[in-house]
Design a protein around this motif. Sequence first.
Motif, mmCIF file in Angstrom:
data_model
loop_
_atom_site.group_PDB
_atom_site.id
_atom_site.type_symbol
_atom_site.label_atom_id
_atom_site.label_comp_id
_atom_site.label_asym_id
_atom_site.label_seq_id
_atom_site.Cartn_x
_atom_site.Cartn_y
_atom_site.Cartn_z
ATOM 1 N N PHE A 203 -18.257 11.970 -0.421
ATOM 2 C CA PHE A 203 -18.382 10.482 0.386
ATOM 3 C C PHE A 203 -17.584 10.667 1.648
ATOM 4 C CE2 PHE A 203 -17.706 9.232 -4.252
ATOM 5 C CZ PHE A 203 -19.047 8.922 -4.585
ATOM 6 N N LEU A 204 -16.889 11.611 1.859
ATOM 7 C CA LEU A 204 -16.348 11.670 3.280
ATOM 8 C C LEU A 204 -16.483 13.123 3.738
ATOM 9 C CD1 LEU A 204 -12.636 10.239 2.474
ATOM 10 C CD2 LEU A 204 -14.502 9.273 3.890
ATOM 11 N N ASN A 205 -16.420 13.381 4.938
ATOM 12 C CA ASN A 205 -16.594 14.709 5.648
ATOM 13 C C ASN A 205 -15.295 15.466 5.411
ATOM 14 O OD1 ASN A 205 -19.146 14.127 7.041
ATOM 15 N ND2 ASN A 205 -18.029 12.915 8.460
ATOM 16 N N PRO A 206 -15.508 16.899 5.145
ATOM 17 C CA PRO A 206 -14.507 17.590 4.660
ATOM 18 C C PRO A 206 -13.358 17.577 5.399
ATOM 19 C CG PRO A 206 -16.455 18.954 4.444
ATOM 20 C CD PRO A 206 -16.960 17.617 5.340
ATOM 21 N N GLU A 207 -13.437 17.398 6.988
ATOM 22 C CA GLU A 207 -12.255 17.453 7.838
ATOM 23 C C GLU A 207 -11.695 16.158 7.927
ATOM 24 O OE1 GLU A 207 -16.241 16.555 10.138
ATOM 25 O OE2 GLU A 207 -15.592 17.954 8.725
ATOM 26 N N GLU A 208 -12.350 15.136 7.289
ATOM 27 C CA GLU A 208 -11.678 13.838 7.119
ATOM 28 C C GLU A 208 -10.888 13.931 5.755
ATOM 29 O OE1 GLU A 208 -13.676 9.678 7.958
ATOM 30 O OE2 GLU A 208 -15.132 11.184 7.407
ATOM 31 N N VAL A 209 -11.529 14.740 4.717
ATOM 32 C CA VAL A 209 -10.452 14.571 3.496
ATOM 33 C C VAL A 209 -9.312 15.572 3.873
ATOM 34 C CG1 VAL A 209 -10.588 15.641 1.124
ATOM 35 C CG2 VAL A 209 -12.644 14.548 2.000
ATOM 36 N N THR A 210 -9.447 16.515 4.447
ATOM 37 C CA THR A 210 -8.215 17.337 4.891
ATOM 38 C C THR A 210 -7.066 16.427 5.765
ATOM 39 O OG1 THR A 210 -9.467 19.213 4.868
ATOM 40 C CG2 THR A 210 -7.450 19.487 6.253
ATOM 41 N N LYS A 211 -7.753 15.727 6.670
ATOM 42 C CA LYS A 211 -6.966 14.917 7.449
ATOM 43 C C LYS A 211 -6.132 13.881 6.862
ATOM 44 C CE LYS A 211 -6.768 12.344 11.780
ATOM 45 N NZ LYS A 211 -7.492 11.697 12.833
ATOM 46 N N LYS A 212 -6.898 13.275 6.045
ATOM 47 C CA LYS A 212 -6.341 12.161 5.264
ATOM 48 C C LYS A 212 -5.302 12.368 4.113
ATOM 49 C CE LYS A 212 -10.043 8.947 5.895
ATOM 50 N NZ LYS A 212 -9.475 8.399 7.117
ATOM 51 N N LEU A 213 -5.436 13.694 3.571
ATOM 52 C CA LEU A 213 -4.417 14.467 2.832
ATOM 53 C C LEU A 213 -3.218 14.751 3.753
ATOM 54 C CD1 LEU A 213 -6.845 16.939 0.543
ATOM 55 C CD2 LEU A 213 -5.260 14.798 -0.278
ATOM 56 N N GLU A 214 -3.312 15.321 4.993
ATOM 57 C CA GLU A 214 -2.236 15.532 5.807
ATOM 58 C C GLU A 214 -1.292 14.338 5.859
ATOM 59 O OE1 GLU A 214 -4.007 17.799 8.642
ATOM 60 O OE2 GLU A 214 -4.317 19.715 7.662
ATOM 61 N N THR A 215 -2.210 13.199 6.383
ATOM 62 C CA THR A 215 -1.368 11.709 6.922
ATOM 63 C C THR A 215 -0.999 11.228 5.517
ATOM 64 O OG1 THR A 215 -3.541 10.797 6.911
ATOM 65 C CG2 THR A 215 -2.961 11.881 8.796
ATOM 66 N N GLY A 216 -1.385 11.458 4.346
ATOM 67 C CA GLY A 216 -1.090 10.681 3.147
ATOM 68 C C GLY A 216 -1.761 9.446 2.872
ATOM 69 N N GLU A 217 -3.004 9.450 3.627
ATOM 70 C CA GLU A 217 -3.795 8.244 3.272
ATOM 71 C C GLU A 217 -4.663 8.599 2.039
ATOM 72 O OE1 GLU A 217 -6.387 6.449 6.621
ATOM 73 O OE2 GLU A 217 -5.610 8.435 7.549
ATOM 74 N N ILE A 218 -4.731 10.139 1.752
ATOM 75 C CA ILE A 218 -5.166 10.203 0.544
ATOM 76 C C ILE A 218 -3.875 11.102 -0.057
ATOM 77 C CG2 ILE A 218 -6.670 11.727 -1.007
ATOM 78 C CD1 ILE A 218 -8.946 10.977 1.172
ATOM 79 N N GLU A 219 -3.342 10.707 -1.465
ATOM 80 C CA GLU A 219 -2.331 11.365 -1.953
ATOM 81 C C GLU A 219 -2.433 11.777 -3.299
ATOM 82 O OE1 GLU A 219 2.438 10.339 -3.162
ATOM 83 O OE2 GLU A 219 1.190 8.777 -2.020
ATOM 84 N N ILE A 220 -2.120 13.095 -3.593
ATOM 85 C CA ILE A 220 -2.358 13.769 -4.883
ATOM 86 C C ILE A 220 -0.926 13.442 -5.408
ATOM 87 C CG2 ILE A 220 -2.788 15.502 -6.358
ATOM 88 C CD1 ILE A 220 -4.843 14.486 -4.515
ATOM 89 N N ALA A 221 -0.666 12.620 -6.777
ATOM 90 C CA ALA A 221 0.498 12.299 -7.174
ATOM 91 C C ALA A 221 0.296 12.486 -8.793
ATOM 92 C CB ALA A 221 0.625 10.787 -7.031
ATOM 93 N N PRO A 222 0.581 13.687 -9.314
ATOM 94 C CA PRO A 222 0.662 13.951 -10.837
ATOM 95 C C PRO A 222 1.390 12.920 -11.461
ATOM 96 C CG PRO A 222 1.247 16.162 -9.379
ATOM 97 C CD PRO A 222 1.409 14.822 -8.424
ATOM 98 N N LEU A 223 1.194 12.732 -12.558
ATOM 99 C CA LEU A 223 1.771 11.631 -13.414
ATOM 100 C C LEU A 223 3.328 11.950 -13.522
ATOM 101 C CD1 LEU A 223 0.602 9.180 -15.035
ATOM 102 C CD2 LEU A 223 0.425 10.442 -16.974
ATOM 103 N N ALA A 224 3.768 13.002 -13.691
ATOM 104 C CA ALA A 224 5.095 13.408 -13.654
ATOM 105 C C ALA A 224 5.951 13.002 -12.502
ATOM 106 C CB ALA A 224 5.297 14.911 -13.898
ATOM 107 N N PHE A 225 5.401 12.682 -11.273
ATOM 108 C CA PHE A 225 5.883 12.278 -10.104
ATOM 109 C C PHE A 225 5.697 10.870 -9.926
ATOM 110 C CE2 PHE A 225 7.124 16.253 -8.571
ATOM 111 C CZ PHE A 225 6.559 17.210 -9.571
ATOM 112 N N MET A 226 5.267 10.171 -10.688
ATOM 113 C CA MET A 226 4.947 8.688 -10.560
ATOM 114 C C MET A 226 6.143 7.772 -10.768
ATOM 115 S SD MET A 226 1.670 8.271 -9.268
ATOM 116 C CE MET A 226 0.821 6.880 -9.972
ATOM 117 N N ARG A 227 7.110 8.140 -11.805
ATOM 118 C CA ARG A 227 8.305 7.468 -11.994
ATOM 119 C C ARG A 227 9.221 6.988 -10.968
ATOM 120 N NH1 ARG A 227 9.644 6.807 -17.103
ATOM 121 N NH2 ARG A 227 8.432 8.767 -17.764
#
Length: 335
Positions: A203-227
């Motif tokens: 759904f997004l260009n690869p460079e967009e995914v990378t940028k949004k991961l770096e800026t926090g617009e897309i965040e990976i938050a494992p369940l263990a870190f949601m508390r």
Amino acid sequence: MAEFEETLSFELEDNRLLGLVYGSQDIHLRIIEHKLDVSISERGNAIFISGARDRVASAEKVILHLYDLAKKGFKVTADDVHGALGSLERHEEDYHTPFSGDIEPLQIKTRKKVLKPRTINQQKYIEKILSNELTFGVGPAGTGKTYLAVAIAVSKLLEGEVQRIILSRPAVEAGEKLGFLPGDMREKVDPYLRPIYDALYDFLNPEEVTKKLETGEIEIAPLAFMRGRTLAKSFIIVDEAQNTTSVQMKMLLTRLGQGSRMVVCGDMSQVDLPNGVRSGLVEATQILKGISDVGILEFTSEDVVRHPLVAKIVKAYDKEVQRRKGLNLGSNDYN
């Protein structure tokens, strides 16, 4: 010809759309023939269907559905044919409702593609996500639970309705022992979130995914870190939720903040928790059923839109589970 058989003929008005409807070398018509046990021939824009009366009528509905999609500008694929056939089998009485007449199939617009529902349950799932702050998508692999949720999340992010997408899941089945995996937090959970990454790249260009991961617009938050967090103006997607415990699920659901939307996906037939530990997904869908602003959509094998063999595999396993239940040999996956 036997008394119960008939031949139906009709025409598709726009000759320019015939290639999309019929498919390369008429593959779409051959799929319908095989699935419904009818005979289909075509001469130009005229179609002839022979077979049992109810199956002839069903084949006509599927072909007209494909034609309707083509008229609305969609690229018709074999997946659309299988999806229409699956919906027809499961929802014969209201098959026509979501996709014909003046009612448009819902579209999800992202940077790289426009996505449409392929089955009635996918249409209902999208509707529930758009109209509820919390939605549960439950069912077998291949039904589009996570894929559609990611598409909607990307769409909402691009439209500015949310400020970030948060992707989460139990990092390791039967316990989140992240410390035993090498690397930082992102590297620890990346392998488990690969299906979600694949969807993002659709759904997004690869460079967009990378940028949004770096800026926090897309965040990976494992369940263990949601508390302890409160997630505002976010679109939260929780995958593989069948492997959450009751405590984890309650913790997760109470993270929802103002302006946020959460979609929880899982397959109750693939619970990997230890014996005696109840799935938080099973419990949550029972406790929250009927509450306003909570949507629950249960997919079945008929909604599988991957390779047709996947639907057959799911059905075979479901049948075996029911057989074991009858013998009181079922596991606690469904308890």
